[in-house]
Motif scaffolding. Structure first.
Motif, PDB file in Angstrom:
ATOM      1  N   MET A 154       0.821  -1.196   0.000  1.00 20.77           N
ATOM      2  CA  MET A 154       0.000   0.000   0.000  1.00 20.77           C
ATOM      3  C   MET A 154       0.864   1.258   0.000  1.00 20.77           C
ATOM      4  SD  MET A 154      -3.367  -1.186   2.271  1.00 20.77           S
ATOM      5  CE  MET A 154      -3.254   0.148   3.360  1.00 20.77           C
ATOM      6  N   GLN A 155       2.001   1.199   0.650  1.00 20.48           N
ATOM      7  CA  GLN A 155       2.863   2.372   0.711  1.00 20.48           C
ATOM      8  C   GLN A 155       3.365   2.784  -0.667  1.00 20.48           C
ATOM      9  OE1 GLN A 155       3.174   4.158   3.587  1.00 20.48           O
ATOM     10  NE2 GLN A 155       4.078   5.687   2.239  1.00 20.48           N
ATOM     11  N   LYS A 156       3.623   1.813  -1.545  1.00 18.53           N
ATOM     12  CA  LYS A 156       4.078   2.145  -2.896  1.00 18.53           C
ATOM     13  C   LYS A 156       3.017   2.944  -3.647  1.00 18.53           C
ATOM     14  CE  LYS A 156       7.406  -1.549  -3.614  1.00 18.53           C
ATOM     15  NZ  LYS A 156       7.819  -2.682  -4.445  1.00 18.53           N
ATOM     16  N   ILE A 157       1.757   2.624  -3.422  1.00 15.46           N
ATOM     17  CA  ILE A 157       0.677   3.381  -4.060  1.00 15.46           C
ATOM     18  C   ILE A 157       0.637   4.799  -3.490  1.00 15.46           C
ATOM     19  CG2 ILE A 157      -1.824   3.529  -4.382  1.00 15.46           C
ATOM     20  CD1 ILE A 157      -1.855   0.441  -4.309  1.00 15.46           C
ATOM     21  N   ILE A 158       0.761   4.914  -2.188  1.00 22.66           N
ATOM     22  CA  ILE A 158       0.766   6.238  -1.544  1.00 22.66           C
ATOM     23  C   ILE A 158       1.930   7.080  -2.057  1.00 22.66           C
ATOM     24  CG2 ILE A 158       1.077   7.431   0.667  1.00 22.66           C
ATOM     25  CD1 ILE A 158      -0.472   5.068   1.956  1.00 22.66           C
ATOM     26  N   ASP A 159       3.077   6.471  -2.260  1.00 26.56           N
ATOM     27  CA  ASP A 159       4.277   7.194  -2.693  1.00 26.56           C
ATOM     28  C   ASP A 159       4.322   7.477  -4.194  1.00 26.56           C
ATOM     29  OD1 ASP A 159       5.141   7.163  -0.064  1.00 26.56           O
ATOM     30  OD2 ASP A 159       6.459   5.438  -0.341  1.00 26.56           O
ATOM     31  N   SER A 160       3.408   6.909  -4.959  1.00 26.46           N
ATOM     32  CA  SER A 160       3.432   7.068  -6.420  1.00 26.46           C
ATOM     33  C   SER A 160       3.009   8.473  -6.845  1.00 26.46           C
ATOM     34  CB  SER A 160       2.509   6.038  -7.067  1.00 26.46           C
ATOM     35  OG  SER A 160       1.162   6.351  -6.781  1.00 26.46           O
ATOM     36  N   ASP A 161       3.351   8.814  -8.088  1.00 27.94           N
ATOM     37  CA  ASP A 161       2.932  10.099  -8.652  1.00 27.94           C
ATOM     38  C   ASP A 161       1.477  10.065  -9.109  1.00 27.94           C
ATOM     39  OD1 ASP A 161       5.469  11.209  -8.281  1.00 27.94           O
ATOM     40  OD2 ASP A 161       6.147  10.579 -10.266  1.00 27.94           O
ATOM     41  N   GLY A 162       1.011   8.898  -9.529  1.00 26.60           N
ATOM     42  CA  GLY A 162      -0.350   8.716 -10.008  1.00 26.60           C
ATOM     43  C   GLY A 162      -0.687   7.242  -9.990  1.00 26.60           C
ATOM     44  N   VAL A 163      -1.965   6.933 -10.158  1.00 29.12           N
ATOM     45  CA  VAL A 163      -2.442   5.552 -10.053  1.00 29.12           C
ATOM     46  C   VAL A 163      -3.333   5.238 -11.253  1.00 29.12           C
ATOM     47  CG1 VAL A 163      -3.792   3.943  -8.646  1.00 29.12           C
ATOM     48  CG2 VAL A 163      -2.390   5.686  -7.531  1.00 29.12           C
ATOM     49  N   VAL A 164      -3.194   4.011 -11.765  1.00 26.98           N
ATOM     50  CA  VAL A 164      -4.108   3.492 -12.774  1.00 26.98           C
ATOM     51  C   VAL A 164      -4.835   2.309 -12.151  1.00 26.98           C
ATOM     52  CG1 VAL A 164      -4.348   2.440 -15.062  1.00 26.98           C
ATOM     53  CG2 VAL A 164      -2.588   4.198 -14.670  1.00 26.98           C
ATOM     54  N   PHE A 165      -6.152   2.432 -12.010  1.00 29.73           N
ATOM     55  CA  PHE A 165      -6.967   1.324 -11.542  1.00 29.73           C
ATOM     56  C   PHE A 165      -7.478   0.585 -12.771  1.00 29.73           C
ATOM     57  CE2 PHE A 165      -8.091   3.996  -7.621  1.00 29.73           C
ATOM     58  CZ  PHE A 165      -7.160   3.341  -6.826  1.00 29.73           C
ATOM     59  N   SER A 166      -7.353  -0.730 -12.760  1.00 33.66           N
ATOM     60  CA  SER A 166      -7.740  -1.513 -13.920  1.00 33.66           C
ATOM     61  C   SER A 166      -8.426  -2.801 -13.500  1.00 33.66           C
ATOM     62  CB  SER A 166      -6.486  -1.839 -14.739  1.00 33.66           C
ATOM     63  OG  SER A 166      -6.809  -2.635 -15.847  1.00 33.66           O
ATOM     64  N   SER A 167      -9.417  -3.191 -14.304  1.00 33.00           N
ATOM     65  CA  SER A 167     -10.106  -4.451 -14.043  1.00 33.00           C
ATOM     66  C   SER A 167     -10.876  -4.857 -15.289  1.00 33.00           C
ATOM     67  CB  SER A 167     -11.087  -4.300 -12.885  1.00 33.00           C
ATOM     68  OG  SER A 167     -11.845  -5.479 -12.700  1.00 33.00           O
ATOM     69  N   PRO A 168     -10.887  -6.153 -15.572  1.00 31.03           N
ATOM     70  CA  PRO A 168     -11.859  -6.599 -16.568  1.00 31.03           C
ATOM     71  C   PRO A 168     -13.256  -6.478 -15.966  1.00 31.03           C
ATOM     72  CG  PRO A 168     -10.589  -8.469 -15.711  1.00 31.03           C
ATOM     73  CD  PRO A 168     -10.062  -7.228 -15.065  1.00 31.03           C
ATOM     74  N   VAL A 169     -14.242  -6.362 -16.824  1.00 27.84           N
ATOM     75  CA  VAL A 169     -15.622  -6.302 -16.362  1.00 27.84           C
ATOM     76  C   VAL A 169     -16.070  -7.709 -15.993  1.00 27.84           C
ATOM     77  CG1 VAL A 169     -17.999  -5.795 -17.031  1.00 27.84           C
ATOM     78  CG2 VAL A 169     -16.140  -4.296 -17.791  1.00 27.84           C
ATOM     79  N   LYS A 178      -3.951  12.826  -5.594  1.00 29.19           N
ATOM     80  CA  LYS A 178      -3.189  12.000  -6.533  1.00 29.19           C
ATOM     81  C   LYS A 178      -4.021  11.758  -7.799  1.00 29.19           C
ATOM     82  CE  LYS A 178      -0.566   9.083  -4.528  1.00 29.19           C
ATOM     83  NZ  LYS A 178       0.671   9.791  -4.627  1.00 29.19           N
ATOM     84  N   PRO A 179      -3.429  11.948  -8.995  1.00 31.39           N
ATOM     85  CA  PRO A 179      -4.157  11.664 -10.234  1.00 31.39           C
ATOM     86  C   PRO A 179      -4.458  10.171 -10.377  1.00 31.39           C
ATOM     87  CG  PRO A 179      -2.208  12.998 -10.674  1.00 31.39           C
ATOM     88  CD  PRO A 179      -2.106  12.528  -9.250  1.00 31.39           C
ATOM     89  N   VAL A 180      -5.615   9.876 -10.959  1.00 34.57           N
ATOM     90  CA  VAL A 180      -6.018   8.489 -11.178  1.00 34.57           C
ATOM     91  C   VAL A 180      -6.633   8.349 -12.569  1.00 34.57           C
ATOM     92  CG1 VAL A 180      -8.274   8.789 -10.070  1.00 34.57           C
ATOM     93  CG2 VAL A 180      -7.269   6.505 -10.222  1.00 34.57           C
ATOM     94  N   MET A 181      -6.330   7.237 -13.205  1.00 35.62           N
ATOM     95  CA  MET A 181      -6.898   6.883 -14.496  1.00 35.62           C
ATOM     96  C   MET A 181      -7.494   5.482 -14.364  1.00 35.62           C
ATOM     97  SD  MET A 181      -5.095   6.888 -18.262  1.00 35.62           S
ATOM     98  CE  MET A 181      -3.903   5.641 -17.852  1.00 35.62           C
ATOM     99  N   PHE A 182      -8.476   5.166 -15.195  1.00 32.61           N
ATOM    100  CA  PHE A 182      -9.173   3.889 -15.104  1.00 32.61           C
ATOM    101  C   PHE A 182      -9.062   3.132 -16.425  1.00 32.61           C
ATOM    102  CE2 PHE A 182     -11.390   7.308 -12.872  1.00 32.61           C
ATOM    103  CZ  PHE A 182     -11.226   6.898 -11.563  1.00 32.61           C
ATOM    104  N   ALA A 183      -8.874   1.821 -16.345  1.00 35.03           N
ATOM    105  CA  ALA A 183      -8.809   0.984 -17.544  1.00 35.03           C
ATOM    106  C   ALA A 183      -9.708  -0.232 -17.348  1.00 35.03           C
ATOM    107  CB  ALA A 183      -7.374   0.547 -17.799  1.00 35.03           C
ATOM    108  N   THR A 184     -10.560  -0.494 -18.360  1.00 33.30           N
ATOM    109  CA  THR A 184     -11.463  -1.637 -18.291  1.00 33.30           C
ATOM    110  C   THR A 184     -11.451  -2.403 -19.603  1.00 33.30           C
ATOM    111  OG1 THR A 184     -13.309  -0.231 -18.993  1.00 33.30           O
ATOM    112  CG2 THR A 184     -13.068  -0.599 -16.640  1.00 33.30           C
TER     113      THR A 184
END
Length: 173
Positions: free
Chosen positions: A1-16, A44-50
């Motif tokens: 979890m700390q790596k996510i907190i320390d990141s510049d941005g996050v991409v959340f991804s999941s198949p439907v 923190k910026p976030v982008m989504f991929a599905t």
């Protein structure tokens, strides 16, 4: 979890899966529930991929968006692929907003109403708390703010923010 907190941005991804994210992503959400009460990813910026065989992208992206709002993240782009376009490369226009958010401060971001509501709910809960949640919000100096960070908020959203704060504070008295 700390790596996510320390990141510049996050991409959340999941198949439907069944018009939503997978159970693995739901488990991730459960495991990171502390971030709803102590929003360590705020700003923190976030982008989504599905991806999907055919349908469910809209519902899945809605889930992602709601989760990110609760975390105080700056929401950007959605990249979606179906069987019809699965082999297409990601286009620059699909990630441009995310890249811009990575390269600019929070001042240009304008939170949506749902993001303002989630912030205000968290603030009222923190004010009513006597424990770690309140301490976290006090350390971040968010208890007297309209939003987590300096951002663009037009007058209508400022009035709404003040109104919803009063309503929630009264309801939780």
């Amino acid at each position: 979890m700390q790596k996510i907190i320390d990141s510049d941005g996050v991409v959340f991804s999941s198949p439907v899966y069944m018009r939503s994210v997978t159970s693995k992503f739901k488990t991730f959400v459960d495991r990171t529930n502390i971030w709803i009460h102590k929003p360590s990813l705020a700003g923190k910026p976030v982008m989504f991929a599905t991806t999907t065989a055919s349908t469910g992208i809209k519902d899945t992206n809605s889930f992602f968006s709601s989760y990110a709002s609760g975390l105080g993240m700056r929401k950007s782009d959605y990249i979606s692929r179906t069987n019809k376009n699965m082999n297409e490369s990601v286009k620059e226009k699909e990630i441009s907003k995310f890249l811009n958010l990575l390269n600019q401060g929070t001042e240009k971001y304008s939170p949506a109403i749902d993001e303002i509501v989630m912030f205000t709910v968290g603030k009222v809960l923190a004010l009513k708390s006597k424990g770690e949640d309140r301490k976290f919000w006090e350390e971040k100096k968010w208890l007297d703010k309209r939003y987590y960070y300096p951002c663009k908020m037009h007058i209508g959203k400022k009035i709404f923010s003040k109104f919803i704060f009063k309503v929630l504070t009264k309801a939780m008295a």
